[in-house]
Scaffold this motif. Structure first.
Motif, PDB file in Angstrom:
ATOM      1  N   LEU A 126     -14.353 -58.796  29.355  1.00  0.00           N
ATOM      2  CA  LEU A 126     -15.655 -58.509  28.747  1.00  0.00           C
ATOM      3  C   LEU A 126     -16.716 -58.210  29.797  1.00  0.00           C
ATOM      4  N   VAL A 127     -16.601 -58.846  30.959  1.00  0.00           N
ATOM      5  CA  VAL A 127     -17.443 -58.538  32.111  1.00  0.00           C
ATOM      6  C   VAL A 127     -16.495 -58.301  33.285  1.00  0.00           C
ATOM      7  N   PRO A 128     -16.984 -57.711  34.376  1.00  0.00           N
ATOM      8  CA  PRO A 128     -16.099 -57.506  35.535  1.00  0.00           C
ATOM      9  C   PRO A 128     -15.407 -58.804  35.955  1.00  0.00           C
ATOM     10  N   ARG A 129     -14.131 -58.731  36.244  1.00  0.00           N
ATOM     11  CA  ARG A 129     -13.360 -59.937  36.523  1.00  0.00           C
ATOM     12  C   ARG A 129     -13.836 -60.655  37.791  1.00  0.00           C
ATOM     13  N   GLN A 130     -14.371 -59.901  38.763  1.00  0.00           N
ATOM     14  CA  GLN A 130     -14.906 -60.557  39.950  1.00  0.00           C
ATOM     15  C   GLN A 130     -16.080 -61.469  39.583  1.00  0.00           C
ATOM     16  N   LEU A 131     -16.898 -61.007  38.646  1.00  0.00           N
ATOM     17  CA  LEU A 131     -18.027 -61.816  38.183  1.00  0.00           C
ATOM     18  C   LEU A 131     -17.526 -63.045  37.431  1.00  0.00           C
ATOM     19  N   ALA A 132     -16.500 -62.873  36.614  1.00  0.00           N
ATOM     20  CA  ALA A 132     -15.933 -64.001  35.873  1.00  0.00           C
ATOM     21  C   ALA A 132     -15.353 -65.045  36.830  1.00  0.00           C
ATOM     22  N   ILE A 133     -14.688 -64.590  37.899  1.00  0.00           N
ATOM     23  CA  ILE A 133     -14.141 -65.521  38.893  1.00  0.00           C
ATOM     24  C   ILE A 133     -15.273 -66.297  39.569  1.00  0.00           C
ATOM     25  N   PHE A 134     -16.363 -65.613  39.851  1.00  0.00           N
ATOM     26  CA  PHE A 134     -17.538 -66.280  40.426  1.00  0.00           C
ATOM     27  C   PHE A 134     -18.053 -67.357  39.476  1.00  0.00           C
ATOM     28  N   GLY A 135     -18.041 -67.062  38.172  1.00  0.00           N
ATOM     29  CA  GLY A 135     -18.476 -68.042  37.175  1.00  0.00           C
ATOM     30  C   GLY A 135     -17.557 -69.243  37.114  1.00  0.00           C
ATOM     31  N   ILE A 136     -16.248 -69.002  37.187  1.00  0.00           N
ATOM     32  CA  ILE A 136     -15.286 -70.112  37.189  1.00  0.00           C
ATOM     33  C   ILE A 136     -15.499 -70.993  38.416  1.00  0.00           C
ATOM     34  N   THR A 137     -15.781 -70.363  39.556  1.00  0.00           N
ATOM     35  CA  THR A 137     -16.032 -71.114  40.790  1.00  0.00           C
ATOM     36  C   THR A 137     -17.302 -71.953  40.671  1.00  0.00           C
ATOM     37  N   ALA A 184     -18.742 -72.987  37.950  1.00  0.00           N
ATOM     38  CA  ALA A 184     -18.530 -74.041  36.963  1.00  0.00           C
ATOM     39  C   ALA A 184     -17.765 -75.215  37.572  1.00  0.00           C
ATOM     40  N   THR A 185     -16.780 -74.900  38.391  1.00  0.00           N
ATOM     41  CA  THR A 185     -16.002 -75.956  39.044  1.00  0.00           C
ATOM     42  C   THR A 185     -16.875 -76.773  39.991  1.00  0.00           C
ATOM     43  N   LEU A 186     -17.750 -76.091  40.724  1.00  0.00           N
ATOM     44  CA  LEU A 186     -18.621 -76.781  41.683  1.00  0.00           C
ATOM     45  C   LEU A 186     -19.622 -77.689  40.976  1.00  0.00           C
ATOM     46  N   ILE A 187     -20.215 -77.215  39.885  1.00  0.00           N
ATOM     47  CA  ILE A 187     -21.199 -78.053  39.190  1.00  0.00           C
ATOM     48  C   ILE A 187     -20.507 -79.230  38.512  1.00  0.00           C
ATOM     49  N   PHE A 188     -19.263 -79.041  38.083  1.00  0.00           N
ATOM     50  CA  PHE A 188     -18.496 -80.137  37.498  1.00  0.00           C
ATOM     51  C   PHE A 188     -18.188 -81.183  38.574  1.00  0.00           C
ATOM     52  N   ILE A 189     -17.813 -80.727  39.770  1.00  0.00           N
ATOM     53  CA  ILE A 189     -17.575 -81.655  40.883  1.00  0.00           C
ATOM     54  C   ILE A 189     -18.854 -82.396  41.233  1.00  0.00           C
ATOM     55  N   VAL A 217     -30.648 -82.229  48.267  1.00  0.00           N
ATOM     56  CA  VAL A 217     -30.181 -81.003  48.922  1.00  0.00           C
ATOM     57  C   VAL A 217     -28.724 -80.734  48.544  1.00  0.00           C
ATOM     58  N   ALA A 218     -27.908 -81.791  48.560  1.00  0.00           N
ATOM     59  CA  ALA A 218     -26.496 -81.640  48.198  1.00  0.00           C
ATOM     60  C   ALA A 218     -26.350 -81.175  46.751  1.00  0.00           C
ATOM     61  N   GLY A 219     -27.129 -81.778  45.859  1.00  0.00           N
ATOM     62  CA  GLY A 219     -27.080 -81.379  44.455  1.00  0.00           C
ATOM     63  C   GLY A 219     -27.483 -79.929  44.262  1.00  0.00           C
ATOM     64  N   ALA A 220     -28.509 -79.498  45.017  1.00  0.00           N
ATOM     65  CA  ALA A 220     -28.959 -78.109  44.931  1.00  0.00           C
ATOM     66  C   ALA A 220     -27.895 -77.145  45.439  1.00  0.00           C
ATOM     67  N   MET A 221     -27.181 -77.535  46.489  1.00  0.00           N
ATOM     68  CA  MET A 221     -26.127 -76.673  47.042  1.00  0.00           C
ATOM     69  C   MET A 221     -24.988 -76.489  46.041  1.00  0.00           C
ATOM     70  N   PHE A 222     -24.633 -77.558  45.351  1.00  0.00           N
ATOM     71  CA  PHE A 222     -23.586 -77.453  44.334  1.00  0.00           C
ATOM     72  C   PHE A 222     -24.059 -76.632  43.134  1.00  0.00           C
ATOM     73  N   ALA A 223     -25.355 -76.703  42.819  1.00  0.00           N
ATOM     74  CA  ALA A 223     -25.878 -76.033  41.623  1.00  0.00           C
ATOM     75  C   ALA A 223     -26.211 -74.562  41.867  1.00  0.00           C
ATOM     76  N   PHE A 224     -26.458 -74.186  43.117  1.00  0.00           N
ATOM     77  CA  PHE A 224     -26.922 -72.821  43.389  1.00  0.00           C
ATOM     78  C   PHE A 224     -25.940 -71.746  42.922  1.00  0.00           C
ATOM     79  N   PRO A 225     -24.616 -71.891  43.150  1.00  0.00           N
ATOM     80  CA  PRO A 225     -23.701 -70.831  42.693  1.00  0.00           C
ATOM     81  C   PRO A 225     -23.776 -70.554  41.201  1.00  0.00           C
ATOM     82  N   ILE A 226     -23.888 -71.598  40.384  1.00  0.00           N
ATOM     83  CA  ILE A 226     -23.936 -71.363  38.937  1.00  0.00           C
ATOM     84  C   ILE A 226     -25.281 -70.768  38.533  1.00  0.00           C
ATOM     85  N   PHE A 227     -26.334 -71.135  39.255  1.00  0.00           N
ATOM     86  CA  PHE A 227     -27.643 -70.498  39.028  1.00  0.00           C
ATOM     87  C   PHE A 227     -27.556 -69.005  39.326  1.00  0.00           C
TER      88      PHE A 227
END
Length: 254
Positions: A169-180, A182-187, A202-212
């Motif tokens: 539905l969206v480019p698969r590279q973007l979907a892989i980025f989303g999966i990554t 999501a995994t980081l924010i779950f961790i 700072v650590a919390g922000a680093m984990f949250a930045f990819p999903i943002f």
């Protein structure tokens, strides 16, 4: 539903989902700014009644987050359900749980504000009781922010990003980025639950930045281009057939 209305419906859903992602992200960041020391400073043991306008604004921003979360659930549910009905129901329920948990946290914040106003109007004789109640409510809000915007957000983002990847539905590279992301924010949520890191750090922000970043790129993509036609054809093959029939009818008519 004819092919033109189907295309328009998918386009509208994509735009609505993209707008919801942007509103949720901007509102969540704005809420943290307005809450400020009233909720996030460790040394703050009692609320400041003078900060009521700031806290109310923060609550309003978080209500926008709740509405936006519900909006994305409504917009994406038909596509996830089409891929797998059970997975669609899981996504919808967990997304609503995420919104509900945030609402519990907001109720705690508003109760804290009421306590601060009562304390300001009293002779401060019961300041110890006020302080203990405030600390309890503050802890409730902190836990809801870990369980909702982190823990369940990770599960929900992983779910729809996996469907995006499987369907295209969206480019698969973007979907892989989303999966990554999501995994980081779950961790991050797990680390916060065990007290290894703090959510507002700072650590919390680093984990949250990819999903943002993922949600902002995804929002821009959905608003600008919508869902990929190949993904829509995979999920809604009957609509693709309708378009082909419409095309041949036009050719024969001409």
């Amino acid at each position: 539903m004819n092919s033109h209305s189907s295309i328009g419906s998918h386009r509208a859903n994509a735009i609505a989902a993209g707008v919801c992602y942007i509103v949720a992200t901007v509102a969540a960041i704005t809420a943290v700014v307005f809450y400020g020391p009233s909720l996030f400073e460790q040394g703050q043991s009692l609320p400041n009644a003078d900060r009521a306008p700031h806290i109310i604004t923060g609550v309003f921003c978080d209500l926008l987050v709740v509405c936006s979360a519900a909006g994305t659930a409504i917009m994406l549910f038909p596509y996830i359900r089409r891929y797998n009905e059970s997975l669609g129901l899981v996504y919808l329920c967990f997304r609503w749980f995420e919104a509900l948990i945030i609402l519990v946290g907001l109720t705690a914040v508003l109760t804290m504000l009421s306590l601060s106003q009562e304390l300001a109007a009293s002779d401060a004789s019961g300041i110890k009781d006020f302080s203990e109640s405030y600390s309890t409510l503050k802890a409730i809000h902190a836990w809801t922010m870990i369980l909702g915007p982190n823990f369940l957000l990770g599960i929900n983002t992983f779910t729809y990003s996996l469907v995006f990847y499987r369907t295209g539905l969206v480019p698969r590279q973007l979907a892989i980025f989303g999966i990554t992301g999501a995994t980081l924010i779950f961790i991050a949520a797990l680390l916060e639950l065990y007290g290894v890191i703090e959510q507002v750090s700072v650590a919390g922000a680093m984990f949250a930045f990819p999903i943002f970043l993922y949600e902002m790129i995804l929002a821009a993509r959905l608003i600008a281009k919508g869902f990929n036609n190949s993904g829509l054809q995979m999920l809604f093959p009957s609509e693709s057939t309708d378009k082909k029939q419409h095309y041949f009818r036009q050719v024969l008519h001409n």
